[in-house]
Design a protein around this motif. Sequence first.
Motif, PDB file in Angstrom:
ATOM      1  N   ILE A 184     -23.677 -26.233  33.032  1.00  0.00           N
ATOM      2  CA  ILE A 184     -23.234 -27.584  33.404  1.00  0.00           C
ATOM      3  C   ILE A 184     -21.770 -27.556  33.843  1.00  0.00           C
ATOM      4  CG2 ILE A 184     -22.726 -29.887  32.509  1.00  0.00           C
ATOM      5  CD1 ILE A 184     -25.260 -29.566  30.726  1.00  0.00           C
ATOM      6  N   LYS A 185     -20.928 -26.899  33.058  1.00  0.00           N
ATOM      7  CA  LYS A 185     -19.495 -26.834  33.386  1.00  0.00           C
ATOM      8  C   LYS A 185     -19.259 -26.124  34.711  1.00  0.00           C
ATOM      9  CE  LYS A 185     -18.346 -26.524  28.545  1.00  0.00           C
ATOM     10  NZ  LYS A 185     -17.903 -25.612  27.500  1.00  0.00           N
ATOM     11  N   GLU A 186     -19.914 -24.979  34.901  1.00  0.00           N
ATOM     12  CA  GLU A 186     -19.735 -24.233  36.146  1.00  0.00           C
ATOM     13  C   GLU A 186     -20.234 -25.040  37.337  1.00  0.00           C
ATOM     14  OE1 GLU A 186     -21.692 -20.491  35.461  1.00  0.00           O
ATOM     15  OE2 GLU A 186     -20.023 -19.719  34.253  1.00  0.00           O
ATOM     16  N   SER A 187     -21.346 -25.713  37.160  1.00  0.00           N
ATOM     17  CA  SER A 187     -21.898 -26.553  38.218  1.00  0.00           C
ATOM     18  C   SER A 187     -20.910 -27.667  38.574  1.00  0.00           C
ATOM     19  CB  SER A 187     -23.223 -27.156  37.752  1.00  0.00           C
ATOM     20  OG  SER A 187     -23.689 -28.114  38.658  1.00  0.00           O
ATOM     21  N   PHE A 188     -20.377 -28.312  37.557  1.00  0.00           N
ATOM     22  CA  PHE A 188     -19.437 -29.411  37.754  1.00  0.00           C
ATOM     23  C   PHE A 188     -18.184 -28.950  38.507  1.00  0.00           C
ATOM     24  CE2 PHE A 188     -16.089 -32.247  35.930  1.00  0.00           C
ATOM     25  CZ  PHE A 188     -16.485 -33.405  36.589  1.00  0.00           C
ATOM     26  N   ALA A 243     -27.087 -27.169  38.242  1.00  0.00           N
ATOM     27  CA  ALA A 243     -27.155 -26.362  37.021  1.00  0.00           C
ATOM     28  C   ALA A 243     -28.592 -25.946  36.684  1.00  0.00           C
ATOM     29  CB  ALA A 243     -26.559 -27.139  35.851  1.00  0.00           C
ATOM     30  N   LEU A 244     -29.543 -26.419  37.487  1.00  0.00           N
ATOM     31  CA  LEU A 244     -30.966 -26.108  37.284  1.00  0.00           C
ATOM     32  C   LEU A 244     -31.497 -26.640  35.947  1.00  0.00           C
ATOM     33  CD1 LEU A 244     -30.999 -22.468  38.687  1.00  0.00           C
ATOM     34  CD2 LEU A 244     -31.543 -24.589  39.912  1.00  0.00           C
ATOM     35  N   ILE A 245     -31.078 -27.860  35.632  1.00  0.00           N
ATOM     36  CA  ILE A 245     -31.560 -28.553  34.435  1.00  0.00           C
ATOM     37  C   ILE A 245     -32.001 -29.950  34.855  1.00  0.00           C
ATOM     38  CG2 ILE A 245     -30.061 -27.273  32.855  1.00  0.00           C
ATOM     39  CD1 ILE A 245     -28.250 -29.809  32.811  1.00  0.00           C
ATOM     40  N   ASN A 246     -32.633 -30.698  33.944  1.00  0.00           N
ATOM     41  CA  ASN A 246     -32.940 -32.081  34.286  1.00  0.00           C
ATOM     42  C   ASN A 246     -31.854 -33.000  33.717  1.00  0.00           C
ATOM     43  OD1 ASN A 246     -33.689 -32.820  31.576  1.00  0.00           O
ATOM     44  ND2 ASN A 246     -35.655 -31.822  31.926  1.00  0.00           N
TER      45      ASN A 246
END
Length: 99
Positions: free
Chosen positions: A16-20, A41-44
């Motif tokens: 999540i952090k890296e995606s953000f 982040a490949l999450i829902n």
Amino acid sequence: MLKKTDLRVIRTRKMIKESFIDLIQEKGYESITIRDIADNALINRATFYLHYVDKQDLVDKLIDEVFEELTDTINPCIYIQKKRVKISQFQSMIEAIFT
């Protein structure tokens, strides 16, 4: 007794952090949505909300982590010995901060 954090939780928060951070560089803070972060982040979205209240909560926690790392790095006591500053170690710390 210290409770160990599940590796899946650690991995998800890291993603999540890296995606953000990637999205901020790409789109800018204002235009990022929770959907953007989750997709990248490949999450829902529900998974995002298990870890953070909203986008501002994520920012606040990132800032807290950075300040905690800085505080740990800057600890002045470890650079002083017999009332003298260990210049080479202090210089390495300053370089690490700016890196």
